[in-house]
Design a protein around this motif. Structure first.
Motif, mmCIF file in Angstrom:
data_model
loop_
_atom_site.group_PDB
_atom_site.id
_atom_site.type_symbol
_atom_site.label_atom_id
_atom_site.label_comp_id
_atom_site.label_asym_id
_atom_site.label_seq_id
_atom_site.Cartn_x
_atom_site.Cartn_y
_atom_site.Cartn_z
ATOM 1 N N PHE A 187 40.316 37.850 32.673
ATOM 2 C CA PHE A 187 39.133 37.563 31.857
ATOM 3 C C PHE A 187 37.872 37.772 32.680
ATOM 4 O O PHE A 187 36.921 38.426 32.236
ATOM 5 C CB PHE A 187 39.193 36.127 31.339
ATOM 6 N N ARG A 188 37.851 37.224 33.869
ATOM 7 C CA ARG A 188 36.648 37.323 34.700
ATOM 8 C C ARG A 188 36.338 38.766 35.076
ATOM 9 O O ARG A 188 35.177 39.165 35.169
ATOM 10 C CB ARG A 188 36.810 36.455 35.950
ATOM 11 N N GLU A 189 37.380 39.560 35.278
ATOM 12 C CA GLU A 189 37.179 40.943 35.712
ATOM 13 C C GLU A 189 36.819 41.871 34.561
ATOM 14 O O GLU A 189 35.948 42.739 34.703
ATOM 15 C CB GLU A 189 38.441 41.462 36.398
ATOM 16 N N THR A 190 37.474 41.718 33.422
ATOM 17 C CA THR A 190 37.317 42.694 32.342
ATOM 18 C C THR A 190 36.378 42.249 31.229
ATOM 19 O O THR A 190 35.950 43.083 30.429
ATOM 20 C CB THR A 190 38.685 43.019 31.720
ATOM 21 N N ILE A 191 36.054 40.960 31.167
ATOM 22 C CA ILE A 191 35.149 40.446 30.128
ATOM 23 C C ILE A 191 33.895 39.857 30.757
ATOM 24 O O ILE A 191 32.779 40.172 30.367
ATOM 25 C CB ILE A 191 35.858 39.410 29.241
ATOM 26 N N GLY A 192 34.077 38.995 31.750
ATOM 27 C CA GLY A 192 32.939 38.475 32.490
ATOM 28 C C GLY A 192 32.152 37.412 31.750
ATOM 29 O O GLY A 192 32.640 36.774 30.814
ATOM 30 N N ASP A 193 30.917 37.236 32.185
ATOM 31 C CA ASP A 193 30.050 36.167 31.672
ATOM 32 C C ASP A 193 29.351 36.632 30.394
ATOM 33 O O ASP A 193 28.239 37.177 30.432
ATOM 34 C CB ASP A 193 29.011 35.776 32.726
ATOM 35 N N VAL A 194 29.976 36.399 29.263
ATOM 36 C CA VAL A 194 29.426 36.877 27.995
ATOM 37 C C VAL A 194 28.255 36.003 27.548
ATOM 38 O O VAL A 194 28.148 34.825 27.898
ATOM 39 C CB VAL A 194 30.499 36.889 26.887
ATOM 40 N N VAL A 195 27.371 36.604 26.754
ATOM 41 C CA VAL A 195 26.250 35.871 26.167
ATOM 42 C C VAL A 195 26.764 35.044 24.990
ATOM 43 O O VAL A 195 27.417 35.574 24.085
ATOM 44 C CB VAL A 195 25.155 36.848 25.690
ATOM 45 N N VAL A 196 26.475 33.748 25.006
ATOM 46 C CA VAL A 196 26.849 32.892 23.879
ATOM 47 C C VAL A 196 25.634 32.409 23.097
ATOM 48 O O VAL A 196 25.780 31.781 22.045
ATOM 49 C CB VAL A 196 27.699 31.681 24.339
#
Length: 251
Positions: free
Chosen positions: A143-152
């Motif tokens: 998750f951290r590598e392929t999605i990361g810190d998404v905007v919520v």
């Protein structure tokens, strides 16, 4: 249709993006669904009327230390992710995976207004959900590598698609989310938010997309044919549905 054998179909107007939400487009949704023989309970949930619920969810995530403010623009993110030492930028469900530029921003005090808020992917552990009754998993490192810190929470909306649908699915008691395959990549984000907000995780089903003869998915931005155009041309709802069952290519 609303049918006991298949559950209840709920219609929700997801109108937090005012620029993409027009009264005539909403009216077309109602007309098209009725023509196809579908019905739904009233009143219809409208996301612009639920900002207090989204604010409460953001307050919970902020107080848990899971969010941070981000001032980066799209061009800043692309430039940072495309730096020579970074290699080719990774793409996630929201585009280029955020490189973490603002991750050390202050998280003290009350939740800031008027800025984008990102979810700290470092807090995401292993995830599990069901797709078409098939177990799916994603570990936290992936998750951290392929999605990361998404905007919520976007600076212009005060929320985001990811946060809003998770909160709304929970309050409406949704147990099966059915949507297009183009949104399948967003599912781990939603499962992560459900866990962090202590909400139930529904089952998911992502259906195939209707595409044109060149294989491109039909979308409003490409002036794709609306259902109304088939109705106006004399098609019946049964004929159109039969044609779509025969082929994934648009008639």
């Amino acid at each position: 249709m609303v049918a006991d054998d298949f559950g209840t179909m709920l219609l929700r107007i997801e109108d937090i993006d005012r620029q993409r939400s027009k009264p005539e487009w909403e009216a077309a949704i109602y007309d098209d669904l009725r023509w196809l023989g579908l019905d739904w309970p009233r009143p219809v949930m409208r996301q612009t009327e639920r900002m207090a619920a989204y604010d409460a969810a953001l307050d919970q995530l902020w107080s848990d230390g899971l969010l941070y403010p981000c001032k980066c623009r799209r061009r800043d993110i692309l430039a940072a992710a495309s730096a020579p030492q970074e290699g080719a930028p990774l793409l996630g469900p929201d585009g280029v995976v955020y490189p973490g530029t603002c991750r050390n921003a202050s998280r003290a005090g009350s939740r800031p207004e008027g800025v984008a808020l990102r979810l700290d992917a470092g807090a995401i552990g292993d995830l599990a959900w069901r797709e078409r009754d098939t177990p799916r998993r994603m570990n936290g490192a992936t998750f951290r590598e392929t999605i990361g810190d998404v905007v919520v929470a976007r600076r212009d909306f005060g929320t985001s698609y990811h946060l809003s649908v998770v909160v709304d699915d929970a309050v409406q008691g949704i147990d099966l989310v059915t949507r297009g395959a183009d949104l399948a990549e967003a599912t781990p984000v939603h499962v992560a938010l459900q866990r962090l907000l202590r909400l139930p995780t529904p089952n998911y089903h992502h259906h195939d997309l209707v595409r044109d003869g060149a294989g491109r998915r039909l979308a409003k931005r490409d002036d794709a044919r609306a259902i109304a155009s088939y109705r106006d041309a004399g098609w019946s709802a049964d004929a159109l549905q039969a044609r779509l069952r025969e082929s994934r290519i648009a008639p």
